[in-house]
Design a protein around this motif. Structure first.
Motif, short mmCIF file in Angstrom:
data_model
loop_
_atom_site.label_atom_id
_atom_site.label_comp_id
_atom_site.label_asym_id
_atom_site.label_seq_id
_atom_site.Cartn_x
_atom_site.Cartn_y
_atom_site.Cartn_z
N TYR A 115 1.08 -1.15 0.11
CA TYR A 115 0.00 0.07 -0.08
C TYR A 115 0.79 1.40 -0.03
O TYR A 115 0.62 2.10 -0.81
N GLU A 116 2.03 1.41 0.59
CA GLU A 116 2.86 2.48 0.92
C GLU A 116 3.50 2.38 -0.53
O GLU A 116 3.76 3.76 -0.94
N PHE A 117 3.75 1.33 -0.96
CA PHE A 117 4.53 1.48 -2.28
C PHE A 117 3.54 2.16 -3.38
O PHE A 117 4.18 2.99 -4.14
N VAL A 118 2.43 1.94 -3.51
CA VAL A 118 1.54 2.20 -4.59
C VAL A 118 0.89 3.58 -4.25
O VAL A 118 1.21 4.40 -5.06
N PHE A 119 0.75 3.89 -2.87
CA PHE A 119 -0.04 5.12 -2.81
C PHE A 119 0.96 6.13 -1.86
O PHE A 119 0.51 7.35 -1.66
N GLY A 120 1.98 5.68 -1.42
CA GLY A 120 2.87 6.67 -0.54
C GLY A 120 3.70 7.54 -1.18
O GLY A 120 5.09 7.48 -1.22
N ASN A 121 3.15 8.03 -2.40
CA ASN A 121 4.06 9.09 -3.09
C ASN A 121 4.81 10.01 -2.36
O ASN A 121 4.22 10.45 -1.58
N SER A 122 6.24 10.37 -2.67
CA SER A 122 6.76 11.36 -1.88
C SER A 122 6.23 12.86 -2.23
O SER A 122 5.29 12.88 -3.15
N TRP A 123 6.75 13.61 -1.30
CA TRP A 123 6.31 15.15 -1.41
C TRP A 123 6.76 15.61 -2.91
O TRP A 123 6.02 16.42 -3.53
N ARG A 124 8.04 14.89 -3.34
CA ARG A 124 8.59 15.54 -4.81
C ARG A 124 7.59 14.99 -5.73
O ARG A 124 7.16 15.89 -6.78
N ILE A 125 6.66 13.94 -5.93
CA ILE A 125 5.89 13.35 -6.85
C ILE A 125 4.62 14.29 -6.72
O ILE A 125 4.21 14.67 -7.96
N VAL A 126 4.11 14.45 -5.38
CA VAL A 126 2.86 15.23 -5.57
C VAL A 126 3.18 16.67 -5.92
O VAL A 126 2.19 16.95 -6.62
N LEU A 127 4.18 17.22 -5.53
CA LEU A 127 4.38 18.62 -5.98
C LEU A 127 4.86 18.77 -7.64
O LEU A 127 4.07 19.37 -8.12
N ALA A 128 5.39 17.75 -8.08
CA ALA A 128 5.85 17.85 -9.37
C ALA A 128 4.54 17.66 -10.33
O ALA A 128 4.39 18.13 -11.25
N SER A 129 3.63 16.75 -9.80
CA SER A 129 2.44 16.31 -10.53
C SER A 129 1.44 17.78 -10.48
O SER A 129 0.87 17.81 -11.56
N MET A 130 1.59 18.29 -9.43
CA MET A 130 0.53 19.35 -9.40
C MET A 130 1.06 20.62 -9.94
O MET A 130 0.22 21.23 -10.71
N VAL A 131 2.36 20.78 -10.07
CA VAL A 131 2.82 22.04 -10.69
C VAL A 131 2.75 21.69 -12.27
O VAL A 131 2.30 22.68 -12.87
N ALA A 132 3.28 20.57 -12.70
CA ALA A 132 3.40 20.26 -14.23
C ALA A 132 1.78 20.20 -14.66
O ALA A 132 1.65 20.94 -15.81
N PHE A 133 0.97 19.81 -13.89
CA PHE A 133 -0.34 19.71 -14.27
C PHE A 133 -0.99 21.17 -14.60
O PHE A 133 -1.78 21.65 -15.80
#
Length: 243
Positions: A115-133
């Protein structure tokens, strides 16, 4: 060349299908980010060998196609509202994933690591996804709306592909370096290969699905009885949308 674009017409306050198109946009956005964003895959190309790409590229570009339809039919201002709705949905998804991952698992439940592997994205991935979108979608909508005025509503294929080149280029260029630069398993060569692959594949998707875009745009314009030109629109992402 003389600009023969029509001035913006007063749009009806309520559209029959606007909410449905918004729902489709947000659904595709969330699922493509949740399921496919962080998995690199590959295809084997003649003379080149294995060529890597991000798995999310198979579905995420559909959100840009829906975004093109929104801007073309309903105008930049209403597309802006949808983009902010998608941004808020991404933010909530990230928050919910973080809360659920942090909750202690019940005794004997074996799935916490997975569960952590699939859904536990780091703050970097979350930030990158939102800024890029945010950057990519607003750039896509802006370019398409401006090109509609410049072309007087002609050559929809040129507008959709041209706006995708800009929007998807920004999205890929921002997301992958910001999310994965310097991480184990993401050497620089792989990172830039994925960036270029994402850009090329997303643009190719847009081109291949052009007949679908034409059909959807035509059907919606007829159903809604509207064809907006953003000649007097405030293009700031932060402007208030009326109606």
């Amino acid at each position: 060349m003389e600009n023969t674009a029509q001035p913006a017409r007063t749009a009806p306050q309520h559209f029959r299908y606007y909410d449905l198109v918004m729902a489709a946009f947000v659904t595709i956005l969330l699922l493509s980010n949740l399921i496919g964003a962080s998995k690199p895959s590959y295809v084997t190309l003649p003379l080149i060998g294995q060529w890597s790409f991000g798995a999310g590229v198979l579905f995420f570009p559909v959100s840009y196609i829906v975004g093109d339809i929104l801007t073309e039919v309903y105008g930049y201002a209403r597309a802006r509202r949808v983009i902010w709705t998608g941004f808020a949905a991404l933010l909530f998804m990230a928050f919910m994933a973080w809360v659920v991952v942090q909750l202690p698992p019940a005794a004997g439940w074996p799935g916490q690591d997975a569960y952590e592997f699939v859904f536990g994205n780091s703050w970097r991935i979350v930030l990158a996804s939102m800024v890029a979108f945010w950057a990519g979608e607003f750039a896509n909508s802006y370019v398409l709306a401006k090109m509609k005025i410049w072309t007087a509503g002609r050559h929809l294929w040129m507008r959709t592909i041209g706006s995708t080149v800009v929007g998807q280029g920004l999205d890929s260029l921002i997301f992958y370096p910001l999310a994965f630069w310097g991480l184990a398993g993401w050497p620089v060569e792989l990172l830039w290969q994925v960036v270029l692959s994402q850009w090329a594949i997303k643009t190719a998707w847009e081109a291949l699905l052009t007949p679908v875009t034409y059909a959807a745009v035509g059907a919606l314009k007829r159903a809604e009885q509207v064809d907006l030109y953003d000649t007097e629109t405030d293009f700031s992402p932060f402007a208030r949308t009326r109606g």
